[in-house]
Design a protein around this motif. Sequence first.
Motif: not given
Length: 101
Positions: A4-22
């Motif tokens: 769960w911890y690894v999954g949440l880290l990965a999802v957080s990272g992908v979401v932050m990258i998407a927000m940076a590119m928006a």
Amino acid sequence: MFNWYVGLLAVSGVVMIAMAMAENRQSNVSRLINGILGPLYLGYALYLAFLFEGGSYLIFFQAFIVPVLLAVDFFRNRTPRQKLTATQKAWREHQRSEQGR
């Protein structure tokens, strides 16, 4: 719990990258923070998922406060702010002058 911890880290990272590119009204500093922390979160998740060989590790749930705050900032800046009418501007100016007395 580890998965769960690894999954949440990965999802957080992908979401932050998407927000940076928006392309929205967020500041350059906010985009920069998202652009730096997103790959770090995703990289750490990938490290834990594929290279970590076991042993002890610490789970920092405080690390998920930053993505939440950045997401709030992202969506807050996304909605346009209402412009005041001439009457509303005059009323606010009147209120400020009354408070200054």
